[in-house]
Each structure stands twice: as structure tokens, then as C-alpha cells.
Design a protein around this motif. Sequence first.
Motif, PDB file in Angstrom:
ATOM      1  N   LEU A 185      -1.904   0.141  -4.738  1.00  0.00           N
ATOM      2  CA  LEU A 185      -2.441  -1.599  -4.984  1.00  0.00           C
ATOM      3  C   LEU A 185      -1.269  -2.227  -5.303  1.00  0.00           C
ATOM      4  O   LEU A 185      -0.818  -3.656  -5.193  1.00  0.00           O
ATOM      5  N   PHE A 186      -0.051  -1.809  -6.491  1.00  0.00           N
ATOM      6  CA  PHE A 186       0.850  -2.385  -6.763  1.00  0.00           C
ATOM      7  C   PHE A 186       1.827  -3.016  -5.515  1.00  0.00           C
ATOM      8  O   PHE A 186       2.230  -4.105  -5.593  1.00  0.00           O
ATOM      9  N   LEU A 187       1.828  -1.962  -4.459  1.00  0.00           N
ATOM     10  CA  LEU A 187       2.772  -2.343  -3.447  1.00  0.00           C
ATOM     11  C   LEU A 187       2.062  -3.435  -2.521  1.00  0.00           C
ATOM     12  O   LEU A 187       2.524  -4.328  -1.804  1.00  0.00           O
ATOM     13  N   LEU A 188       0.750  -3.496  -2.484  1.00  0.00           N
ATOM     14  CA  LEU A 188       0.044  -4.332  -1.752  1.00  0.00           C
ATOM     15  C   LEU A 188       0.110  -5.844  -2.540  1.00  0.00           C
ATOM     16  O   LEU A 188       0.390  -6.927  -1.617  1.00  0.00           O
ATOM     17  N   PHE A 189      -0.128  -5.948  -3.672  1.00  0.00           N
ATOM     18  CA  PHE A 189      -0.074  -7.115  -4.400  1.00  0.00           C
ATOM     19  C   PHE A 189       1.336  -7.517  -4.388  1.00  0.00           C
ATOM     20  O   PHE A 189       1.591  -8.928  -4.166  1.00  0.00           O
ATOM     21  N   LEU A 190       2.357  -6.606  -4.390  1.00  0.00           N
ATOM     22  CA  LEU A 190       3.790  -7.165  -4.467  1.00  0.00           C
ATOM     23  C   LEU A 190       4.262  -7.807  -2.935  1.00  0.00           C
ATOM     24  O   LEU A 190       4.729  -8.891  -2.609  1.00  0.00           O
TER      25      LEU A 190
END
Length: 311
Positions: free
Chosen positions: A27-32
Amino acid sequence: MAGTNLTLVTEFLLIAFTQCPEWALPLFLLFLFIYLITLLGNLGMIILIHMDRRLHTPMYFLLRHLSFMDICYSSVTVPQTMAVLLEHGAALSYTRCAAQFFLFTFFGAIDCYLLALMAYDRYVAVCQPLFYVTIMTQKARWGFVAGAYVAGLFSALVRTVSTFTLSFCGNNEIDFIFCDLPPLLKLTCGDSYTQELVIIVFAIFVLPACMVVILVSYLLIIVTIMRIPSAGGRAKTFSTCASHLTAVSLFFGTLIFMYLRGNSGQSSEEDRVVSVFYTTVIPMLNPLIYSLRNKEVKETLKNILRRVELS
């Protein structure tokens, strides 16, 4: 007394997405990724409008400010969301939560006003074409935008003061991605009728007022378009409004679902999904909508790419 057992909240703990720690990194990579696309897309739109004199029109003047607001709007919430994911929760002081709430409301309100102004611009262009240059002068444009910023500041001040004069007590956990109104209201205790009334009145006057301007503008536009004798002329005229109408539908549709519905049947998970959409996805989609559905923007982009290839 029952009230003596309640502990006033001095900080808020954001715990959204922490129930599934294995999803934190994806999710962090998606939001980034979404945040970077948002920055690149909206900055690219601002640069395109600045570089091509054909785009120095009232509509693109307003679009440039909308792109800037989308960058600010997204930057208030998305980095905070990424921090929550990395740290498996994030503690915000009362002051930081209020500041985030104020900035989010400020930029979001300006977005509403700018979209309403863009609808009025389309109305003048389609329904009053002979007076377009005299109505949408440079002085008028700056006046409209300045009014949107002042109205956004007033809206944010009223909403923030009304919200943070409420008494928060008991559990300080917010199952949300940032300090927004719905989860904060769930933490209130005591008599909050006056403040909640002000918040409701704000929602009733700001969102519907902008929507009335947009709906009336497009109703008059549709009436004018239907009077055009040729089908090709109707399609060409409507295409000039299609991008803006798509952006308006996405933005106001999610805000209405979030803020103007009843409290019954609400779930934190449902609220989270909607909040991610209007704070993260829509600012990313706006430049795509205006570039993919706009002939002038596509031509400008092609010309710039040709120059880069030739150089």
C-alpha cells in the motif's frame, strides 16, 4: 457522575490500514506511485499552460490554479497516509491534527469554488460567446480566483474552529488516513449541538451553492447546444465541456457521498475507501482527464515532444 470518568483527548492516533500489517509495504508503494503521478501530472499541466500562448485563456487560467490546488490538496494527506503505513500508525498532537484539518479544508474548498468558476466560464463561452472577451477579462479572472481563495480561507476557518471547539474524550484512535470530519465527530462527547449545527450549515451552503452554479450553468449550456441545428456542431460544442463535467462528477460525487449522507449505516472501511478516492485518486485523475479529453492540450503536448525530439 458519568462525565467524570471521561478523559479529554490531547492527541489522536491514526490507525488506518494497521489491522493488516502485511499490506503496509504494497500500500505504501501504491500511494507513493499515485502521489508521484499526481505531482508530475499537475506540474506538467501547469508547465504546458505556461509554455503555450494558445492556452493563455480564462479556462486554462482557472485550470492552472486547479492543478496547483490538487498538488497542495494531495500533499496534505498522502504523505501522512504513507507515514501511517510505514510506522503502523501515527500519533498527531491536537495542534497538528487541527492544522491538517484546516489545510485540507482550505484547499478542498478552493477546489470546489474553482470548479464552479470553470462551469461559469463554460457557460459564458457557449451561451454568451460575443461577450466572452469582455466578461472574462484578465482583471475579472484574477478577481474570481482571489474570491475563491478568500472564500476558501473563510470556509476553512469556520469549519476548523467549529470542529476543534468540540470536546473529544475517551478513545483517541482514528481508523482513518488523516484528521477528517466524520471520524472526529465519532470522538466527541458532551453538548456539541451548536458546533455541529455550524458544520452542517457550512456543508449545506458551500457544496450545494457550488453545485447550483454548476448545474444551472450546464442546464443553460445544454439548452443552447440543443438549439444548434447540426449534430456535428452540437458534438463539437459539448466536447469543450466534457472534461470539466467529468472532473466535477467525480469530485462532487464523492464529497456528497461522504459529507451529505446520514450517519446511519456508515462504516469506517467504507469511509476510508471514499476518502482515499477524493484525496488521492481524483487529484491524480484530473490532469489525465483534461489532457486525454482535450484537443488543445494534446496538440500542445505533441508540439513540445516534437521539439524535444528535434533537439
